[in-house]
Scaffold this active site. Sequence first.
Site, PDB file in Angstrom:
ATOM      1  N   GLY A   1      11.058 -42.169  -7.750  1.00 26.76           N
ATOM      2  CA  GLY A   1       9.802 -42.345  -7.039  1.00 26.76           C
ATOM      3  C   GLY A   1       9.900 -41.495  -5.776  1.00 26.76           C
TER       4      GLY A   1
ATOM      5  N   HIS B   1     -15.963  -8.344   0.490  1.00 29.09           N
ATOM      6  CA  HIS B   1     -14.953  -9.245   1.050  1.00 29.09           C
ATOM      7  C   HIS B   1     -15.098 -10.656   0.484  1.00 29.09           C
ATOM      8  CE1 HIS B   1     -13.440 -12.005   4.228  1.00 29.09           C
ATOM      9  NE2 HIS B   1     -12.424 -11.153   4.182  1.00 29.09           N
TER      10      HIS B   1
ATOM     11  N   LYS C   1       0.838  -1.200   0.000  1.00 31.71           N
ATOM     12  CA  LYS C   1       0.000   0.000   0.000  1.00 31.71           C
ATOM     13  C   LYS C   1       0.870   1.246   0.000  1.00 31.71           C
ATOM     14  CE  LYS C   1      -3.810  -0.541   2.407  1.00 31.71           C
ATOM     15  NZ  LYS C   1      -4.440  -0.780   3.727  1.00 31.71           N
TER      16      LYS C   1
ATOM     17  N   TYR D   1      12.084 -35.717 -17.986  1.00 30.31           N
ATOM     18  CA  TYR D   1      10.616 -35.647 -17.984  1.00 30.31           C
ATOM     19  C   TYR D   1      10.061 -35.657 -16.566  1.00 30.31           C
ATOM     20  CZ  TYR D   1      10.356 -40.673 -16.951  1.00 30.31           C
ATOM     21  OH  TYR D   1      10.457 -41.901 -16.346  1.00 30.31           O
TER      22      TYR D   1
ATOM     23  N   MET E   1      -5.887  -6.902   8.462  1.00 34.36           N
ATOM     24  CA  MET E   1      -5.318  -6.133   9.569  1.00 34.36           C
ATOM     25  C   MET E   1      -6.127  -4.852   9.750  1.00 34.36           C
ATOM     26  SD  MET E   1      -1.330  -6.870   8.876  1.00 34.36           S
ATOM     27  CE  MET E   1      -1.437  -6.192   7.264  1.00 34.36           C
TER      28      MET E   1
ATOM     29  N   ARG F   1      -3.249  -1.720  -6.344  1.00 33.49           N
ATOM     30  CA  ARG F   1      -2.435  -2.924  -6.157  1.00 33.49           C
ATOM     31  C   ARG F   1      -2.762  -3.879  -7.304  1.00 33.49           C
ATOM     32  NH1 ARG F   1      -5.860  -4.575  -0.919  1.00 33.49           N
ATOM     33  NH2 ARG F   1      -7.838  -4.823  -1.965  1.00 33.49           N
TER      34      ARG F   1
ATOM     35  N   GLY G   1      -8.414  -6.756   4.181  1.00 32.91           N
ATOM     36  CA  GLY G   1      -9.240  -6.702   5.378  1.00 32.91           C
ATOM     37  C   GLY G   1      -8.694  -7.450   6.572  1.00 32.91           C
TER      38      GLY G   1
ATOM     39  N   ARG H   1      -3.362   3.254   8.392  1.00 31.80           N
ATOM     40  CA  ARG H   1      -3.710   2.079   7.587  1.00 31.80           C
ATOM     41  C   ARG H   1      -2.592   1.044   7.580  1.00 31.80           C
ATOM     42  NH1 ARG H   1      -4.902   4.545   1.797  1.00 31.80           N
ATOM     43  NH2 ARG H   1      -6.143   2.655   1.592  1.00 31.80           N
TER      44      ARG H   1
ATOM     45  N   CYS I   1       8.254 -39.592 -11.109  1.00 26.75           N
ATOM     46  CA  CYS I   1       6.858 -40.010 -11.225  1.00 26.75           C
ATOM     47  C   CYS I   1       6.144 -39.986  -9.876  1.00 26.75           C
ATOM     48  CB  CYS I   1       6.778 -41.393 -11.844  1.00 26.75           C
ATOM     49  SG  CYS I   1       7.540 -42.665 -10.841  1.00 26.75           S
TER      50      CYS I   1
ATOM     51  N   SER J   1      13.632 -43.516 -12.999  1.00 28.42           N
ATOM     52  CA  SER J   1      12.471 -42.706 -12.680  1.00 28.42           C
ATOM     53  C   SER J   1      12.443 -42.545 -11.161  1.00 28.42           C
ATOM     54  CB  SER J   1      11.195 -43.385 -13.172  1.00 28.42           C
ATOM     55  OG  SER J   1      10.088 -42.636 -12.768  1.00 28.42           O
TER      56      SER J   1
END
Length: 890
Positions: A776, A464, A34, A861, A115, A348, A113, A104, A841, A774
């Site tokens: 696991g 909200h 902000k 892969y 804080m 923002r 919303g 703020r 995998c 591969s």
Amino acid sequence: MSNKNRVSANKRIYYFGTGLTEGNRDMRDLLGGKGANLAEMTSIGLPVPAGFTITTTTCADYIEAGSKLPKDLIVEIKSNMRRLEKETQKIFGDTTSPLLVSVRSGAAVSMPGMMDTVLNLGLTDKSVVGLAEQTGNKRFALDAYRRLINMFGDVVMGVEHHLFETVFDQIKKRHKVSEDTDLDESGLSQLIEAYKSVYKKHTGENFPQDPYKQLEKAVEAVLKSWNIPRAITYRRLNDIRGLLGTGVNIQSMVFGNMGEDSGTGVAFTRDPSTGKNEFYGEFLINAQGEDVVAGIRTPQAVGKMKKWRPDIYEQLLKVKKTLESHYKEMQDIEFTIERGKLYMLQTRTGKRTGAAAVKIVVDMVKEKRINQKTALLRVPANDLNQLLLPSFSPKAKRHVLTKGLPASPGAASGYPVFTADDAVTRTENGDSVILVRKETSPEDIHGMHAAAGILTSTGGSTSHAAVVARGWGKCCVAGAGELVIDAKRKTITVHDRKITPHEIISIDGSTGEVILGDVAKQAPTFTKEFKTLMSWADKTRKMVIRTNADTPEDSAIARKFGAEGIGLCRTEHMFFGEKRIMPMREMILSENSQDRKIALKKLLPFQRKDFEGIFHSMNGLPVTIRLLDPPLHEFLPTEEKSQRKLARAMKVKFDHIVRRVNQLHEVNPMLGHRGCRLTVTFPEILEMQVTAIVEATINCKRKRIHALPEIMIPLVGIDTELAMLRELTEKTIERVKQKKKFKGKLDIPIGTMIEIPRAALTADVVAQHADFFSFGTNDLTQMTLGYSRDDIGTFMPDYLDKNILEFNPFESLDTTGVGQLIEVAVEKGRNTKTKLKCGICGEHGGDPASIIFFQSVQLDYISCSPFRVPIARLAAAQATLLNQQLTLFN
Ligand code: ADP
Ligand code: MG
Ligand code: MG
């Protein structure tokens, strides 16, 4: 360090105003989003009320010091207040021309919303008179004062809001008015006195008449709000970590509640639900900002402003353009109009749904605002999930009860619940629920997260509920005004139709419809923008994306989602079908290899047919088939009834079954007789499976289906295990070829899973017998950390709460520990065989954070579940880009 730098290192406050602006957008970490953006907007000439920002480091220091303000802070605040007084030509607490400020909160990552914020600070018995004179509007001044006492009491001193409400109601009754705005000046004066007594009664002190006392306390309250439970919960749910604290913005007040030529609003520069390039938002005439977000009054769509004040609407459109050209991003703005003059109070990056995220980046590339790389990096890969969710089928019958605003798209059905806690409990019990509220507040966050969808009866599309739901891509219908919600009795009434908590309702986040009962859903359709983004991702990524699938149906889905092969086809699921489980059990319970072979022979045709189906779906793409992996007792019946049935089918005694089941029992099955260990003891299992694979391949080839199987041997820990099983596999392949008189080439790669730490550490020798690795990662994580995956429920929550672990290592790869084993194994493996194909995998194949790591160790892969394939495609592209950036910096 130079003297100047030393000073700025201790600098706690950054000013923004026309004369001097010290912060900018790149200082989010220090000033919060902000504060950084208020400074930025000021710099680019947008109308922002002047003010200053206390740094997030100050918040961290405050907390570390055990809730004590750094001693030089007040001095620095005072000197900045003097600058602000000069710029605004008003004086804080003055009796003729008082300056009022807002205090703020605002952290580096926006937490809408969550804080605290206090408005109208600086009003006292004396300065309220000044404000009345200065504005020529006594009613307004008194109203501002009573709001301050209420807000200050509630937010800063913890006096419960309803205590003020009660007094307000009494006084309204006494003055015979129903609306807040109808109370006249004398009524308001009485109210102020009454509020002061409420304040005194519950705090033990008078409402502070020293404006600096107010300011100091409000600053402290904002700093404290960083660690209130709802803010902590929000950060946890949204995976926000590593922030210092909140910034505190002190800003001169402007007033949207000064009459019919004043107002306040919230808007998005593009539609945050769909991503359409249309100004989207809401405003209220004669109101202060909090009223829009809190959903107290249902505001008007921002387009209506054209009628109210076309000149201001024009100005706003110009601001939209300026902001988008400047930030090159969709913005979420807050603004206030004081007597016809527009002020910007916040900007923002706007939260958006997954669909909107995709459309916005693709459009922005077309508009030449950003390039493809930026576009790819800007869409959170996990948000694609929302585009892959089903929607209500347009053909399905709908009993529409009423309509609200389509606040966040999606299709949700469930039982209505009326409190956040209920939403959590019911969901934990396995029910799908819709959280039904008049409006939601930051306290409801946990319930909103748990519910399948959110339905409110008041509040608009920037309320909200709407903002939070969109951030999560959760379905939300807001402001369905015809709903009468009775949270106590747990009922909803619409047009005399009462809905009980036992009736399912459905909400359609794209139309706003609230529907009685469940509605049939349909598979998602892909938009043109989605396809475009995916084509950019495919062009960019280096890793191949495969899928984990073990049925022709799943394979087909994954292929539609862009899978380039199967990385893990588990064979065990294939044995659970009705006709298969019996021979499977016979096989397991056999006491000699002869009997076992008879049972396996019955299984062979099933298995072969399964593979043919999968090869057909995956025509032309590789399919890695893992040989039988789980411990055998998982297939056995545990209940007496099924055991007796099995005994009858096998024509053996019941006792015999019981004895074998007991024999097979293991204390620690995950480390027991499973994986390749099964085929070491029962080679005929491997022979049957490999036979089925090869026969299916040959049958397919003869039908011109291009089958490309790869055989994967699980749970190897020792190279000699693999050497032996590889030989048996090769022999079996040869035998089947001869039996089927197949003359062509078959070329079936044989590889292994790396899931035991020892296999990773000795990958150089293991690789001598493997055509591919591969990883696991599920088992590898389990064995490296020594956590039984099925038993982490008892301690994992504590490990996360107490920050021993940052995340669950079964969800996101532990790159420091488990990752090292992967890195070592890839390196050692490729030392033996330069071109050794390496992939993963485990569950982690669909996790974007883990995917970045997999790219960094240059896997070929990744394989993930079908529905995560598009996510993996995008994440792999992001991983390529991020890893390129990293090497650039090194
Ligand atoms: P949140 O983070 O909850 O949105 P903000 O700090 O943005 O809290 O404040 C909420 C609202 O209060 C703003 O949208 C704005 O409308 C109003 N507000 C805050 N500061 C001022 C100010 N200086 N003048 C007028 N209105 C303000
Ligand atoms: Mg705000
Ligand atoms: Mg495993």
